[in-house]
Design an enzyme around this catalytic site. Sequence first.
Site: not given
Length: 430
Positions: A238-239, A242, A244, A262, A307, A360
């Site tokens: 789930c980039a 970018g 992370k 992604d 993510d 998050c």
Amino acid sequence: MHLSGRLAAAVEVIADVSDRHRPVNGALSDWGKAHRFAGSSDRAAIGNIVYDVMRQRALLSSMMGSDTPRALVLACAVQMMNISVEDLAELCVSKHGPGELTQAETAALSTAPATDAPLHVRANIPEWLMPSFERAFGEDAVRQGEALGVRAPVDIRANLLKTTRDKLLGQLSKFNAVEAPFAPDAIRIEVPEGLKRTPNLEAEPSFQRGAFEIQDAASQIAARMCAVEAGHQVADICAGAGGKTLALASAMGNKGQIHAWDADKNRLKPIIARLNRAGVHNVQVIPADEPEKLDDLAGRMDRVLVDAPCSGSGSWRRKPDAKWRLTPESLVNRGDDQRAVLARAVPLVKPGGRLIYVTCSLLPEENSDQIEAFLASNTDFSVVPYADVWAQCLAGDPPASSDGSTETLLLSPADHNVDGFFVAVMQRQS
């Protein structure tokens, strides 16, 4: 522009947001294009007022007995900008001001906010979300919500491929840069006073050279807790843009390989330019429309980072209008997305490898509930207690998790002065 005009402009922008059900940043951009006379400092000040209103909309509305854009801005001026009612009355009738105060407005502005307001009002979150906050935080739910109602500092990550944190601290000393908490490469620039604008860090030469990325300390901690090593094979599925991925590459010293993918090609679009600027050479970007290429990674990955798409509730300090747009239906849909991406991740993890689930979000529906369900249906995975992971890849004692867990880590603005982030590290049996 004088303050009176800025207040009136904030009323206009909030009316646009309410009438057209749109994000604040779009409404602010359109207002700026339609009012070319407004300078950058004016636009920044108006933006601060609008975002402050959104951060504490429930409390301001309760104070005024109204949620009209005008009522919210007037309450913000008194409660958050510390303008006296008398001074506000003069501003309202001055040139380009929002207009004379009514008797009812004056009375409401002169009355302190009720101390017995409903819990969701005091926490400044939608009423339907209060049970979720109480389930996550118990009696601390209001304090956790209140912490989302203040402005957030700007954190950056020193790119160790090109610099060090100490060197970058010196270069950014003009912004009073300091070390950010917990994350070893993180630097913080505190919130400017009043209506002043945040520094345009992307215009700095050191940014252009790729020496740093703008990234909250909590996000940096989440990347660190992947515990990557030089030579590892890593999948970031789930980039997004970018953030992370770049942090992982820095931690790996450009050694090993990261496979970044992604499902949303628009979110993935900036990653190539960011990789080039940062001097990253160990990332293979998989196009969004070629998910079948993930199948080639099956059973080979030392680390798989998920993510996951989520409500973003942990970043409501930065995007406060998002909390008022969130609906029960969209939260359910996010949960479906999270389960789907976890299912996609499982085959990639090699025996003895780790799956790191990150959001998050502060909501248990997106965090602990998902991990409990995942472990129930994937019995070859088990949680690695976060304190053990912390000892492996971060310095100092690990902080207490905001939800009281000893297995997974929930960071929050109230407890850690970072964005809200959830991290669960799960290891596959050898």
